[in-house]
Scaffold this active site. Sequence first.
Site, short mmCIF file in Angstrom:
data_model
loop_
_atom_site.label_atom_id
_atom_site.label_comp_id
_atom_site.label_asym_id
_atom_site.label_seq_id
_atom_site.Cartn_x
_atom_site.Cartn_y
_atom_site.Cartn_z
N TRP A 195 26.04 72.92 51.51
CA TRP A 195 26.55 72.13 52.64
C TRP A 195 25.77 70.83 52.60
O TRP A 195 24.56 70.81 52.76
CB TRP A 195 26.32 72.88 53.94
CG TRP A 195 26.93 72.24 55.15
CD1 TRP A 195 28.23 72.29 55.54
CD2 TRP A 195 26.23 71.46 56.13
NE1 TRP A 195 28.39 71.58 56.72
CE2 TRP A 195 27.19 71.06 57.09
CE3 TRP A 195 24.91 71.04 56.28
CZ2 TRP A 195 26.86 70.28 58.20
CZ3 TRP A 195 24.57 70.27 57.38
CH2 TRP A 195 25.54 69.89 58.32
N LYS A 251 28.47 77.71 59.22
CA LYS A 251 28.34 78.85 60.12
C LYS A 251 26.90 79.04 60.58
O LYS A 251 26.63 79.12 61.77
CB LYS A 251 28.85 80.11 59.42
CG LYS A 251 28.80 81.36 60.30
CD LYS A 251 29.70 81.21 61.50
CE LYS A 251 29.63 82.43 62.40
NZ LYS A 251 30.40 82.23 63.64
#
Length: 646
Positions: free
Chosen positions: A81, A641
């Site tokens: 990410w 998440k």
Amino acid sequence: MCGIVGAVSTRNIVPILVQGLQRLEYRGYDSCGVAVYDTDAIATQEGPLRRARSTSRVAELLSQVQADKVVGTTGIAHTRWATHGAPAVHNAHPHFSHGPHTIDGLTHRPGRIALVHNGIIENHDQLRAELEAKGYVFASQTDTEVIAHLIDSVYDGDLFEAVQQTVVRLHGAYAIAVFCRDEPHRVVGARAGSPLILGVGTHAAAGGELFLASDAMALAGVTDQIVYLEEGDVVDLQLGRYWITNRPAEGGEHVRIEPAQRPVRTVQAHSGAADLGPYRHYMQKEIFEQPRAIADTLEGVAGIVPELFDGQGRDGATGASAWRVFQEIDNVLILACGTSYYSGCTAKYWLESIAKIPTQVEIASEYRYRSSVPNPRTLVVTISQSGETADTLAALRHARRLGMEQTLTICNVATSAMVRECKLAYITRAGAEIGVASTKAFTTQLAGLFLLTLALAQSRGFLDDQAEAEHLKAMRHLPTALQAVLALEPQIIAWAQEFAAKENALFLGRGLHYPIALEGALKLKEITYIHAEAYAAGELKHGPLALVTSEMPVVTVAPNDTLLEKLKSNLQEVRARGGVLYVLADADTRIERAEGMHVIRMPEHYGALSPLLHVVPLQLLAYHTAVARGTDVDKPRNLAKSVTVE
């Protein structure tokens, strides 16, 4: 967020590495990659280090490694990410070192170090300048590549020692897995501020294989023998053996290394939760799992006693006594981020009205960077779905450094760092939550926080037997009440069709339901990309009312509570300005449908527990609006998440 899988084995571990990445996809990522030591490639120009990287999904990476016939018995894999550097193949992990010894004219062949990293290295600029001066070549904009080059620069035949020397120079957060071209069948890992686990292989024919991962779910079906590495640990994996040391300390020319013993735990990390079944998206599945999740979270709660929150100890021994802790505190400090923060904001109303205890709720990422007034008689409560949220963990440690040692967590993962670092805990039983936008984790957090409220009320003498029985009866009825709310889905779909054409929305609530309005607005922005804001409805006339037009839908949470008449006045303020209202009203509120007034009737009024019911239509509204707009519901852009970096 970023995911790590690594392995040392005698069999081809590429399928295991890629499968591990697939199980970590729910965390969110924008690139992925795998690197292995391929003994069959030693004689080729490519050398034994082989790598495949992609800015697409893990499924595309799998096709790539199969087409290129990437195989190996030692390797690492990663989902990234983006923090430093755009989502691009050259920034994707794993990274190879490119030192002076690898330069051949204009060709920079892969070096000897391969590395993956979760976290952020804060002093990477200083280290990059130092390494460039030594002739190291940087192929990415990442902070991670600095670590690979730094290990290479101190490497002298022992990878474990090189990593030990390197980590003392890193400032920030990291979990790393690294292997070296010159030492087949060896992987070294280290962690500080980011989670990392060791998996002890159980495959009889695999020659004592060992694994690293950032989440036990990555190893589901591979091994259930898990060692949770502690803060600062460095671990050395070789075939059939491993050893762990504490974070090394600098001491003259050499680092001081202390061995560490960490227990092996049997952990059932089920991957079956990732099955969609009849649902279109994980978020939809998880919204409809909420009655079951609440029932599971309340399972075994026969009465309200502080012992519900007793600690278990890091090694399974008896932990701290909640009864004793509750007697020693006179206020509560809640630390959380995002959706968990809104559950804490809701709990503040309960704690102060029912348990009569002063409560402060802080955004974890802000709390540790401001001067505050510590009180050793504070119960510090952290809330986290994963139990690995970097900002919340850092805030917890900051509070402890300030002398506030009474700590409790509401968490969905019993083996997480948050649970291990807090004296007391209540483990929610939401099950694995795959969708990035939290749903069932939020409602189970609320259930856990309401139990905490009642336990504190009891220990402080504010909960008699009759009140306890009434609260427990209401809690046990929650799964049935939630089923009735889920039956409203067709009406919410009709609202979503109208919302899909909008670009802005307001959410209103009062009192206990103001945090629910905040959560509803967050859900809408997360997955639809519609700009949404939430306000306490009484604040409308202090500024936000200027935004109201016929193109600005106004969603209002309207329970039949003591603020209902005030809220009705706020609704009239919106109507008088041509605003269009979408109201979630209890049946007995006498709020009627009219021009510019859309009303969905809630099945029943639920008193103090009403937030658990009113949030569900807001989740469904966000979900169906996202579906109508065609966004990637489960993997919204730019989000992850489990947020394991600051």
